[in-house]
Design an enzyme around this catalytic site. Structure first.
Site, PDB file in Angstrom:
ATOM      1  N   ASP A   2       0.698  -1.345   0.293  1.00 15.11           N
ATOM      2  CA  ASP A   2      -0.089  -0.052   0.160  1.00 15.11           C
ATOM      3  C   ASP A   2       0.896   1.167  -0.059  1.00 15.11           C
ATOM      4  OD1 ASP A   2      -2.910  -0.091   0.235  1.00 15.11           O
ATOM      5  OD2 ASP A   2      -2.415  -1.625   1.509  1.00 15.11           O
ATOM      6  N   ASN A  50      -9.081  -4.560  -7.191  1.00 18.15           N
ATOM      7  CA  ASN A  50      -8.372  -3.450  -8.224  1.00 18.15           C
ATOM      8  C   ASN A  50      -8.992  -3.400  -9.445  1.00 18.15           C
ATOM      9  OD1 ASN A  50      -5.272  -4.175  -6.332  1.00 18.15           O
ATOM     10  ND2 ASN A  50      -6.841  -2.838  -5.907  1.00 18.15           N
TER      11      ASN A  50
HETATM   12  C1  FPP Z   1      -1.562  -0.361  -3.704  1.00 18.18           C
HETATM   13  O1  FPP Z   1      -1.310   0.874  -3.665  1.00 18.18           O
HETATM   14  C2  FPP Z   1      -0.790  -1.096  -4.723  1.00 18.18           C
HETATM   15  C3  FPP Z   1      -1.147  -1.534  -5.981  1.00 18.18           C
HETATM   16  C4  FPP Z   1      -2.813  -1.880  -6.110  1.00 18.18           C
HETATM   17  C5  FPP Z   1      -0.440  -2.193  -6.968  1.00 18.18           C
HETATM   18  C6  FPP Z   1       0.780  -2.592  -6.509  1.00 18.18           C
HETATM   19  C7  FPP Z   1       1.704  -2.908  -7.612  1.00 18.18           C
HETATM   20  C8  FPP Z   1       3.081  -2.617  -7.560  1.00 18.18           C
HETATM   21  C9  FPP Z   1       3.837  -2.544  -6.430  1.00 18.18           C
HETATM   22  C10 FPP Z   1       3.930  -2.584  -8.783  1.00 18.18           C
HETATM   23  C11 FPP Z   1       3.496  -3.460  -9.961  1.00 18.18           C
HETATM   24  C12 FPP Z   1       3.874  -4.956  -9.411  1.00 18.18           C
HETATM   25  C13 FPP Z   1       4.824  -5.623  -9.624  1.00 18.18           C
HETATM   26  C14 FPP Z   1       4.874  -6.960  -8.952  1.00 18.18           C
HETATM   27  C15 FPP Z   1       5.956  -5.114 -10.449  1.00 18.18           C
HETATM   28  P1  FPP Z   1      -2.447   2.147  -4.013  1.00 18.18           P
HETATM   29  O2  FPP Z   1      -2.325   2.316  -5.285  1.00 18.18           O
HETATM   30  O3  FPP Z   1      -3.753   1.617  -3.208  1.00 18.18           O
HETATM   31  O4  FPP Z   1      -1.843   3.275  -2.990  1.00 18.18           O
HETATM   32  P2  FPP Z   1      -2.862   4.028  -2.154  1.00 18.18           P
HETATM   33  O5  FPP Z   1      -3.034   3.276  -1.010  1.00 18.18           O
HETATM   34  O6  FPP Z   1      -1.712   5.232  -1.625  1.00 18.18           O
HETATM   35  O7  FPP Z   1      -3.757   4.550  -2.867  1.00 18.18           O
END
Ligand code: FPP
Length: 239
Positions: A2, A50
């Protein structure tokens, strides 16, 4: 993982810049876990929920994932990592699936750490899918289905990856104090480490702090600790 979006927004950047920085943390944490001898690392990279994000963000994430699956192959092979995926992956775009299959098959015999991505994954969905498989099995072999449904090990055998170990430690970044549908079955006895650090800034030092926190925990699995009111009852085989 996150905090990618918040990390980027705090810098006046679009959310995808946070996901790109988050992919760098994935690389750093994977390498460090392999170096330290961690057995299995499961990263929650994309949840069932997501898919509800704006199409543009979903497309960019899928592109990032595909790139990652290609670019990380040398690192995966050099570190003897076995790459796996759990989730309802059939809903992923075909170009991502293609690269995923290749990375899984080329690393299948590697003896080192398991790196597992949870993709299009939901913990409740995993349990429902296991129950649905048992219902299907019951049509052909009711006795076997009933036997499997009657024990934890039997039910576990119908999960996405029955052989996976229950995690010892669950790390949650960006200060979120909830489970958000991650590995609901498998984390029953996992220790939880919550950090306010955003995922793009979660690197080696933060991982070491999480491990140090874990090392200070007393794991009882519902039993008692010797000398604290009773006999030691932790069960061999429990993790
Ligand atoms: C949550 O943060 C993260 C995700 C939904 C995506 C995670 C993806 C990556 C770390 C990069 C791609 C993955 C790989 C394996 C290369 P958020 O977008 O919910 O952030 P927030 O909580 O601040 O809104």
């Amino acid at each position: 993982m996150d905090g990618n979006g918040r990390w980027a927004q705090a810098r006046g950047e679009p959310r995808i810049v946070g996901h790109e920085a988050g992919a760098e943390s994935v690389r750093a944490i994977t390498r460090e876990c392999a170096r330290l001898g961690v057995g299995e690392l499961t990263l929650y990279a994309f949840s069932n929920e997501n898919w509800k994000r704006p199409q543009e963000e979903v497309d960019l994430l899928m592109g990032l994932l595909r790139r990652y699956l290609i670019d990380e192959r040398p690192e995966i092979m050099d570190n003897d990592i076995r790459f796996r995926v759990i989730g309802r992956t059939a809903s992923m775009p075909e170009p991502v699936l293609e690269e995923m299959r290749q990375t899984i098959s080329m690393s299948a015999d590697n003896p080192g750490m398991v790196l597992r991505l949870a993709l299009s994954y939901g913990g409740r969905q995993e349990i429902i899918d296991a129950a649905a498989r048992l219902v299907e099995l019951a049509k052909e072999d009711p006795a076997r289905a009933a036997a499997l449904a009657a024990s934890e090990d039997g039910f576990r055998s119908q999960l996405y990856e029955p052989g996976m170990r229950d995690p010892d430690l669950l790390i949650r970044t960006a200060g979120e104090q909830r489970i958000s549908n991650f590995l609901l079955w498998q984390i029953s006895y996992s220790e939880i480490h919550v950090t306010s650090v955003m995922w793009p800034e979660f690197r080696e030092a933060q991982l070491h702090a999480a491990f140090a926190d874990y090392q200070g925990r007393e794991r009882r699995f519902g039993g008692l600790i010797e000398g604290v009111g009773g006999e030691r009852t932790d069960r061999t085989g429990d993790r």
